[in-house]
Design a protein around this motif. Structure first.
Motif, PDB file in Angstrom:
ATOM      1  N   ASP A  21     -23.558 -80.185  31.035  1.00  0.00           N
ATOM      2  CA  ASP A  21     -23.016 -79.074  31.820  1.00  0.00           C
ATOM      3  C   ASP A  21     -22.331 -79.596  33.081  1.00  0.00           C
ATOM      4  OD1 ASP A  21     -24.095 -76.929  30.154  1.00  0.00           O
ATOM      5  OD2 ASP A  21     -26.049 -77.656  30.852  1.00  0.00           O
ATOM      6  N   VAL A  22     -22.895 -80.680  33.617  1.00  0.00           N
ATOM      7  CA  VAL A  22     -22.359 -81.200  34.873  1.00  0.00           C
ATOM      8  C   VAL A  22     -22.487 -82.713  34.905  1.00  0.00           C
ATOM      9  CG1 VAL A  22     -24.577 -80.778  36.049  1.00  0.00           C
ATOM     10  CG2 VAL A  22     -22.498 -80.989  37.408  1.00  0.00           C
ATOM     11  N   VAL A  23     -21.467 -83.359  35.456  1.00  0.00           N
ATOM     12  CA  VAL A  23     -21.472 -84.809  35.649  1.00  0.00           C
ATOM     13  C   VAL A  23     -21.286 -85.064  37.142  1.00  0.00           C
ATOM     14  CG1 VAL A  23     -20.340 -86.997  35.095  1.00  0.00           C
ATOM     15  CG2 VAL A  23     -20.421 -85.174  33.369  1.00  0.00           C
ATOM     16  N   LEU A  24     -22.195 -85.855  37.736  1.00  0.00           N
ATOM     17  CA  LEU A  24     -22.076 -86.211  39.151  1.00  0.00           C
ATOM     18  C   LEU A  24     -21.715 -87.689  39.257  1.00  0.00           C
ATOM     19  CD1 LEU A  24     -25.255 -84.435  40.653  1.00  0.00           C
ATOM     20  CD2 LEU A  24     -22.904 -83.560  40.547  1.00  0.00           C
ATOM     21  N   LEU A  25     -20.677 -87.998  40.029  1.00  0.00           N
ATOM     22  CA  LEU A  25     -20.194 -89.371  40.176  1.00  0.00           C
ATOM     23  C   LEU A  25     -20.586 -89.902  41.552  1.00  0.00           C
ATOM     24  CD1 LEU A  25     -16.558 -88.754  38.797  1.00  0.00           C
ATOM     25  CD2 LEU A  25     -18.617 -89.405  37.498  1.00  0.00           C
ATOM     26  N   ASP A  26     -21.371 -90.981  41.568  1.00  0.00           N
ATOM     27  CA  ASP A  26     -21.780 -91.601  42.835  1.00  0.00           C
ATOM     28  C   ASP A  26     -20.821 -92.737  43.157  1.00  0.00           C
ATOM     29  OD1 ASP A  26     -23.238 -92.270  45.101  1.00  0.00           O
ATOM     30  OD2 ASP A  26     -24.620 -93.583  44.005  1.00  0.00           O
ATOM     31  N   CYS A  27     -20.011 -92.554  44.190  1.00  0.00           N
ATOM     32  CA  CYS A  27     -18.954 -93.520  44.511  1.00  0.00           C
ATOM     33  C   CYS A  27     -19.455 -94.634  45.422  1.00  0.00           C
ATOM     34  CB  CYS A  27     -17.781 -92.806  45.170  1.00  0.00           C
ATOM     35  SG  CYS A  27     -16.952 -91.666  44.046  1.00  0.00           S
ATOM     36  N   SER A  28     -18.739 -95.761  45.374  1.00  0.00           N
ATOM     37  CA  SER A  28     -19.039 -96.870  46.265  1.00  0.00           C
ATOM     38  C   SER A  28     -18.386 -96.594  47.619  1.00  0.00           C
ATOM     39  CB  SER A  28     -18.493 -98.174  45.668  1.00  0.00           C
ATOM     40  OG  SER A  28     -17.086 -98.161  45.727  1.00  0.00           O
ATOM     41  N   PRO A  29     -18.827 -97.306  48.660  1.00  0.00           N
ATOM     42  CA  PRO A  29     -18.223 -97.086  49.976  1.00  0.00           C
ATOM     43  C   PRO A  29     -16.862 -97.767  50.099  1.00  0.00           C
ATOM     44  CG  PRO A  29     -20.015 -98.665  50.148  1.00  0.00           C
ATOM     45  CD  PRO A  29     -19.973 -98.230  48.724  1.00  0.00           C
ATOM     46  N   SER A  30     -15.893 -97.315  49.328  1.00  0.00           N
ATOM     47  CA  SER A  30     -14.532 -97.845  49.437  1.00  0.00           C
ATOM     48  C   SER A  30     -13.588 -96.826  48.824  1.00  0.00           C
ATOM     49  CB  SER A  30     -14.398 -99.173  48.694  1.00  0.00           C
ATOM     50  OG  SER A  30     -14.022 -98.952  47.351  1.00  0.00           O
ATOM     51  N   LEU A  31     -12.294 -97.034  49.021  1.00  0.00           N
ATOM     52  CA  LEU A  31     -11.301 -96.161  48.391  1.00  0.00           C
ATOM     53  C   LEU A  31     -10.522 -96.950  47.341  1.00  0.00           C
ATOM     54  CD1 LEU A  31      -9.994 -94.178  51.515  1.00  0.00           C
ATOM     55  CD2 LEU A  31     -11.504 -93.348  49.696  1.00  0.00           C
ATOM     56  N   GLY A  32     -11.193 -97.902  46.701  1.00  0.00           N
ATOM     57  CA  GLY A  32     -10.563 -98.749  45.711  1.00  0.00           C
ATOM     58  C   GLY A  32     -10.428 -98.086  44.350  1.00  0.00           C
ATOM     59  N   VAL A  33     -10.134 -98.912  43.339  1.00  0.00           N
ATOM     60  CA  VAL A  33      -9.841 -98.406  41.992  1.00  0.00           C
ATOM     61  C   VAL A  33     -11.008 -97.597  41.409  1.00  0.00           C
ATOM     62  CG1 VAL A  33      -9.185 -99.065  39.646  1.00  0.00           C
ATOM     63  CG2 VAL A  33      -8.300-100.346  41.573  1.00  0.00           C
ATOM     64  N   LEU A  34     -12.252 -98.008  41.712  1.00  0.00           N
ATOM     65  CA  LEU A  34     -13.402 -97.280  41.165  1.00  0.00           C
ATOM     66  C   LEU A  34     -13.457 -95.863  41.716  1.00  0.00           C
ATOM     67  CD1 LEU A  34     -16.123-100.096  41.316  1.00  0.00           C
ATOM     68  CD2 LEU A  34     -14.995 -99.170  39.271  1.00  0.00           C
ATOM     69  N   THR A  35     -13.211 -95.714  43.001  1.00  0.00           N
ATOM     70  CA  THR A  35     -13.228 -94.375  43.597  1.00  0.00           C
ATOM     71  C   THR A  35     -12.024 -93.560  43.119  1.00  0.00           C
ATOM     72  OG1 THR A  35     -14.500 -95.136  45.496  1.00  0.00           O
ATOM     73  CG2 THR A  35     -13.245 -93.104  45.791  1.00  0.00           C
ATOM     74  N   LEU A  36     -10.882 -94.214  42.942  1.00  0.00           N
ATOM     75  CA  LEU A  36      -9.722 -93.501  42.382  1.00  0.00           C
ATOM     76  C   LEU A  36     -10.015 -93.019  40.965  1.00  0.00           C
ATOM     77  CD1 LEU A  36      -6.715 -95.632  43.689  1.00  0.00           C
ATOM     78  CD2 LEU A  36      -7.457 -93.375  44.468  1.00  0.00           C
ATOM     79  N   ASN A  37     -10.771 -93.818  40.186  1.00  0.00           N
ATOM     80  CA  ASN A  37     -11.194 -93.374  38.864  1.00  0.00           C
ATOM     81  C   ASN A  37     -12.064 -92.123  38.970  1.00  0.00           C
ATOM     82  OD1 ASN A  37     -10.943 -94.883  36.020  1.00  0.00           O
ATOM     83  ND2 ASN A  37     -10.481 -96.327  37.678  1.00  0.00           N
ATOM     84  N   ALA A  38     -12.960 -92.103  39.950  1.00  0.00           N
ATOM     85  CA  ALA A  38     -13.835 -90.939  40.136  1.00  0.00           C
ATOM     86  C   ALA A  38     -13.011 -89.702  40.495  1.00  0.00           C
ATOM     87  CB  ALA A  38     -14.874 -91.229  41.222  1.00  0.00           C
ATOM     88  N   LEU A  39     -12.082 -89.859  41.446  1.00  0.00           N
ATOM     89  CA  LEU A  39     -11.293 -88.702  41.893  1.00  0.00           C
ATOM     90  C   LEU A  39     -10.347 -88.214  40.795  1.00  0.00           C
ATOM     91  CD1 LEU A  39     -10.475 -89.822  45.554  1.00  0.00           C
ATOM     92  CD2 LEU A  39     -12.214 -88.174  44.799  1.00  0.00           C
ATOM     93  N   THR A  40      -9.943 -89.120  39.905  1.00  0.00           N
ATOM     94  CA  THR A  40      -9.059 -88.739  38.802  1.00  0.00           C
ATOM     95  C   THR A  40      -9.837 -88.019  37.698  1.00  0.00           C
ATOM     96  OG1 THR A  40      -7.637 -90.617  39.306  1.00  0.00           O
ATOM     97  CG2 THR A  40      -7.396 -89.645  37.122  1.00  0.00           C
ATOM     98  N   ALA A  41     -11.123 -88.388  37.548  1.00  0.00           N
ATOM     99  CA  ALA A  41     -11.951 -87.772  36.509  1.00  0.00           C
ATOM    100  C   ALA A  41     -12.552 -86.439  36.959  1.00  0.00           C
ATOM    101  CB  ALA A  41     -13.082 -88.722  36.116  1.00  0.00           C
TER     102      ALA A  41
END
Ligand code: ADP
Ligand code: MG
Length: 260
Positions: free
Chosen positions: A127-147
């Motif tokens: 029902d819900v997916v929660l993404l825990d981001c790293s303390p950066s605005l790098g590719v991993l966080t961009l993947n989170a914001l895109t998903a």
């Protein structure tokens, strides 16, 4: 789902703030546990190479066989990596090799879309997916914001905590323009709140207007009970069931449930 009635997939919520120590990980674990208590099928994804979420849910990041790294590099499907936690939630664990994923992803076309595709391809229904981001605005966080369908910004109620939020919101605006038009900012989650401090109350009263963003309620109180939880591999909802902190996260989760 925030993507509309035709979409039966989960609502994907990223918790991001490139500052460390603002309670991203604590909030993902606690809101995830609270949503599971409310009967939701919850998946948590640890996108931080430091693997604090993984550790805090009782999974040893040093011995985990497959991690989110394998999903991002294409060597495993999401379903093959998921572990079920005592908390009543499923977890895509992190591991130290995730630190190498940024560099691995950089030369790849569509590098920001890898997590989104992996979530769309998952067999298990959540029902819900929660993404825990790293303390950066790098590719991993961009993947989170895109998903993500939605972004929540955990922020302690202290003046210095504001630094960097403007930069995060600029990144969000870029993502909305180029990568993910449907990304909604659901608001700021005030964390580490000391209700006895005038300063904290002033920051809380001002922060929504300053950034023109909703402020989720209630603020999460600062309490020592949070320090105990990760060491036993459970969230505060299990280690201090009736504490004010646990109850605040339950109330936040109830508010979110109405929007899923
Ligand atoms: P982030 O993921 O943003 O780096 P964490 O969730 O790891 O932040 O929290 C940073 C530290 O603050 C941890 O030691 C955590 O136990 C502690 N913490 C988080 N929320 C609270 C709270 N409400 N009261 C007291 N300590 C807290
Ligand atoms: Mg963290």
């Amino acid at each position: 789902s925030a993507r509309g009635a035709a979409d039966t997939g989960p609502t994907v919520i990223a918790l991001a703030n490139q500052k460390g120590g603002v309670a991203k990980t604590t909030s993902v674990a606690s809101i995830g546990a609270a949503l599971a208590e409310l009967g939701q099928r919850v998946l948590l994804v640890d996108l931080d190479p430091q693997a604090c979420l993984t550790f805090s849910l009782g999974v040893d990041p040093d011995t985990v066989e497959r991690s989110v790294h394998d999903v991002l590099t294409g060597s495993a499907e999401l379903d093959d990596v998921v572990v079920t936690c005592e908390e009543g939630v499923d977890l895509v664990p992190s591991a130290i090799d995730l630190a190498g994923a940024e560099a691995m992803l950089l030369p790849r076309p569509g590098r920001e879309y890898v997590l989104r595709s992996a979530l769309e391809g998952a067999d298990t229904a959540y029902d819900v997916v929660l993404l825990d981001c790293s303390p950066s605005l790098g590719v991993l966080t961009l993947n989170a914001l895109t998903a993500a369908d939605a972004l929540i910004i955990p922020m302690p109620c202290e003046m210095l905590s504001h630094r960097g939020v403007g930069q995060l919101l600029d990144t969000v605006a870029d993502v909305q323009k180029i990568l993910n038009r449907d990304l909604e900012v659901w608001g700021i989650l005030p964390t580490l709140f000391d209700g006895r401090s005038n300063h904290a109350r002033e920051v809380l009263a001002d922060v929504g207007e300053r950034y023109d963003l909703p402020v989720l309620e209630p603020p999460i109180p600062k309490t020592v009970r949070f320090a105990e939880a990760p060491a036993v591999g459970r969230s505060i909802l299990a280690t201090a069931r009736t504490s004010k902190g646990a109850q605040a996260y339950r109330d936040v989760a109830t508010g979110l449930l109405a929007r899923l």
